[in-house]
Design a protein around this motif. Sequence first.
Motif, short mmCIF file in Angstrom:
data_model
loop_
_atom_site.label_atom_id
_atom_site.label_comp_id
_atom_site.label_asym_id
_atom_site.label_seq_id
_atom_site.Cartn_x
_atom_site.Cartn_y
_atom_site.Cartn_z
N ILE A 1 0.85 -1.18 0.00
CA ILE A 1 0.00 0.00 0.00
C ILE A 1 0.89 1.24 0.00
O ILE A 1 2.00 1.23 0.52
CB ILE A 1 -0.95 0.04 1.22
CG1 ILE A 1 -0.18 0.14 2.54
CG2 ILE A 1 -1.87 -1.17 1.23
CD1 ILE A 1 -1.05 0.38 3.75
N TYR A 2 0.39 2.29 -0.61
CA TYR A 2 1.11 3.57 -0.59
C TYR A 2 0.14 4.68 -0.95
O TYR A 2 -0.98 4.45 -1.41
CB TYR A 2 2.33 3.55 -1.51
CG TYR A 2 2.06 3.28 -2.97
CD1 TYR A 2 1.84 4.32 -3.88
CD2 TYR A 2 2.05 1.96 -3.46
CE1 TYR A 2 1.62 4.06 -5.22
CE2 TYR A 2 1.84 1.70 -4.80
CZ TYR A 2 1.62 2.75 -5.68
OH TYR A 2 1.40 2.49 -7.01
N VAL A 3 0.58 5.93 -0.71
CA VAL A 3 -0.23 7.09 -1.05
C VAL A 3 -0.05 7.40 -2.52
O VAL A 3 1.07 7.54 -3.02
CB VAL A 3 0.18 8.31 -0.19
CG1 VAL A 3 -0.54 9.56 -0.68
CG2 VAL A 3 -0.17 8.06 1.28
N SER A 4 -1.18 7.50 -3.22
CA SER A 4 -1.16 7.82 -4.64
C SER A 4 -1.57 9.28 -4.85
O SER A 4 -2.66 9.68 -4.45
CB SER A 4 -2.13 6.90 -5.40
OG SER A 4 -2.28 7.34 -6.73
N ARG A 5 -0.71 10.05 -5.48
CA ARG A 5 -1.04 11.43 -5.84
C ARG A 5 -1.61 11.51 -7.27
O ARG A 5 -2.13 12.55 -7.65
CB ARG A 5 0.18 12.33 -5.70
CG ARG A 5 0.67 12.37 -4.27
CD ARG A 5 1.68 13.47 -4.01
NE ARG A 5 2.00 13.51 -2.59
CZ ARG A 5 1.27 14.12 -1.66
NH1 ARG A 5 0.19 14.77 -2.04
NH2 ARG A 5 1.62 14.10 -0.40
N GLU A 6 -1.52 10.42 -7.98
CA GLU A 6 -2.05 10.40 -9.35
C GLU A 6 -3.53 10.08 -9.38
O GLU A 6 -4.18 10.19 -10.43
CB GLU A 6 -1.29 9.36 -10.20
CG GLU A 6 0.17 9.68 -10.45
CD GLU A 6 1.04 9.49 -9.21
OE1 GLU A 6 0.75 8.56 -8.43
OE2 GLU A 6 1.97 10.29 -9.00
N ASN A 7 -4.08 9.68 -8.26
CA ASN A 7 -5.50 9.30 -8.20
C ASN A 7 -6.18 10.01 -7.03
O ASN A 7 -6.62 9.37 -6.06
CB ASN A 7 -5.64 7.78 -8.06
CG ASN A 7 -5.19 7.04 -9.29
OD1 ASN A 7 -5.97 6.79 -10.20
ND2 ASN A 7 -3.91 6.67 -9.33
N PRO A 8 -6.28 11.33 -7.10
CA PRO A 8 -6.90 12.06 -5.99
C PRO A 8 -8.40 11.79 -5.91
O PRO A 8 -9.05 11.55 -6.93
CB PRO A 8 -6.60 13.52 -6.33
CG PRO A 8 -6.51 13.54 -7.83
CD PRO A 8 -5.87 12.23 -8.19
N LEU A 9 -8.92 11.86 -4.70
CA LEU A 9 -10.37 11.73 -4.53
C LEU A 9 -11.08 12.94 -5.12
O LEU A 9 -12.07 12.81 -5.84
CB LEU A 9 -10.73 11.56 -3.06
CG LEU A 9 -12.23 11.50 -2.75
CD1 LEU A 9 -12.86 10.27 -3.39
CD2 LEU A 9 -12.48 11.49 -1.25
#
Length: 638
Positions: free
Chosen positions: A90-98
Motif C-alpha cells: 500500500i502507498y499514497v497515490s497522488r495520481e488518483n486524488p479523490l
Amino acid sequence: MGLLRIISALTVLAAVLGLTYGSVLNVNYNQPGHDVSPILWGIFFEEINHAGDGGLYAELIKNRALSPKRHGSNLDGYAVVKSEGVDGRIYVSRENPLNSVLDTSLRVNVDSNVAAGQRIGVSNNGYWGIPTRPDYTSYKASFYAKAVGGFTGPLTVQIESTNGSVVYATAQVPSITEEFQKYEVTLTPTPALIQTPSLDNVFTITANGPLTTNVSIFFNVISLFPPTFKNRPNGLRTDLAQKLADAKPSFFRFPGGNFLEGATIEERFAWEDTIGDIAQRPGHMGPWGYYSTDGLGLLEYLEFAEDLNAEIVLGVFTGYALNGESVPPEEMGPYIDSVLNEIEYIIGNTSTTWGARRAADGHPEPFNLTYVEIGNEDWISNDYHLRYAIFYDSILARYPQMEIIATQVVDSRPIPVIDDHFYPGFGWFPDNHRYYDNAPRNGSKIFVGEYATRDNISPEEYANTAAAMDDAAFMTGIERNSDIVIMACYAPLFGHLNNLAWQPDGIYFNGVQSFATPAWWVQHLFSVIRGDTYIPTTSDADEQKFFHVASRNSDTNTLILKMVNTDQNDIQIETVTLEGVTSTRGGTLTVLTGGRWDQNELAEPLRVSPKSQAFNVTSNSFSYTAPAFSLSILEIQL
C-alpha cells in the motif's frame, strides 16, 4: 473555671482527633444579595490531548483522509493485509486524488496472484485500537473506492482482532467501479464475541481471491462510527458526551484556545473548512502535535451546544498565531469577512448566504448566539489593542446585539467582558479566594474561561482530591461574586491516556473507558446544584482552610450551602445558623471527599465521587463536621 476547663479539654481532644473545633457559620437567609449569574458554570472544549479526534468525536478511523496538507506520504494508522504467500503493498497515490480538496488516495497494489481463500487489502488500527464494547451494537462504515486492472468486487469489510483470529462483524460491498464512489455498510457484531471491552482490534477492507496481478484498488475517507450521542450522524462518543451533559453546563465555549489560533496563521481554525461533507474537509495541523480531521467542525459544535441546551460562547480568529505572526491591520479584511460570515452561518436566516449554507448542511433553524470572544490569551501579543478595535467595530456594526469578550485589557474600545485564565500551583486558589471581592462593580464583567490547580507537589498525573478542593475554594469566591463573574469553566476538559500534552484534565479516557477526576466532580456538583440568589455567609473558621458560599433556588424554595475544607483534618462547625429561618423540611447532603493524593483511574473510576444522603435536621441551627479535603453541599428545603 469549670467551663474553661471543659472548653480546653474539648480543644485538646479535637487536636488529638485531627479536628478543628469551635467554629460557627452564619447563613444570612434574611439578607439576600445579588442574583447569581444564570450561565455561571459551563464547559470549554479545545482540541488538545486528542480531546476531539480519538475522543469526543466518535470517528474510529485514524487518518481517514490521509492528512492531505502534511505533504509527502502519510499512511499513519494503515497497514497492508495479505494472506501468507500473497505479495502486495500500500502507498499514497497522488495520481488518483479523490477530489480537489483531498488530493491523494490510498493505493493497494496486488503484486502476485491471489488464490481462492486468500485475501489482500488494508487495515486501520484506529486511535490506539478499534474499540469493541457490549453497548456498540452496530457500526456505520463508509469509504470511497475504485479499482483498475479488471477488479469489480466484492470487498469484505470487517472488525477483527489484531491477529485476525476473531471476526467480530463483517459486511460486503458487492461491486465497485473504475470511478470513485462512496460505499456504506452496517457492521453488526456477534454479541457472544464481545463480553468485555477491547481495543486489540483493527478495521479491514479486503478483496478475496482469486485475483490476478496488476490489480489496484484505491481508497479515501475510510470512516467507522459506533452509536453516537443522540444518534447524530458524524456525531459524538456517547460516554464522553454524556458526562458533559450530566453536568448541565449553561454555556459551551469553543473551538479553543490555542487550537483557534494555530501555530501559524495557515494552521488556524478556519471554520469554512470544517463544515459540509467530511470528504470536503481538508483538516489542518493543530498546535498540539497532531493533525485534526476537523470532522468535529463548526456545525457539530453548534449542534452539541443545542443538545446541551447551552449558551454558545464563540471564539473567533482575529489575526494572531502562536508563532508570533500577526496580520497587519491593512490586510485584515478577509479575516474580518470570515468572522462576520461565521456569525451569519450561526444566526442568519435562510435568506442570507451563509444561513442558506447552514440549512443546506442540515440545520435550517438559526442558533442562538450572544457571546463572541475576540482571539485567545492575547496578552502574549503586542498589537491586540489594534486588532481588538477592528473586530469590535466590525462585529457590532453588523450585529449590535452581540456581547464582546476580550482576552486582554485594552483601552482602544470598551470591554464588556474580560476573559481571565488561571493555572496556579497548589495552594494559590485558597489564598486568593477573595480575588474578585473588591473588583469594580461598574466595569467589565468577568469570564473565568480557564482554570485548574496544577499541583506542584506531586507528579502531574491526574487531578487529585486536594487539588480539586483548591479549585473548589476558588469557586466559592466565583459564586460569591457572580454579580460580576458571569461565567466560569475548567480546562482542559479532556485527556486521552495515550496522548497527554497537558495535565491535569477534567476527564480522562482511552478508546473504551473513561473516568471523571475529583476536579471534574467539583465542576459537576457546582453546576448541577445551584441557586439563583446569593445568600451572604460569615464564619470564624480559618478562611485559609474553610470556604463557604450559599444561594437560594427560588423555583424549589431550597437553600443551598456549599462548604469546602482544604485541610488535612476534619473541621467541626459547632453551630450552623440559618438566620431568618424558623424551621426547615430537611433535605439532602452531598459530599465529595478523599485522601490528599487520591485519584480516580480506569481500574477504579469512582474512587473519589459524590455520595448523597438524606439531611434530616429540621431546625434552623445544627452542627456539621466537614471531612478533610472535602466539598459538602447541603440542599435544605424551606
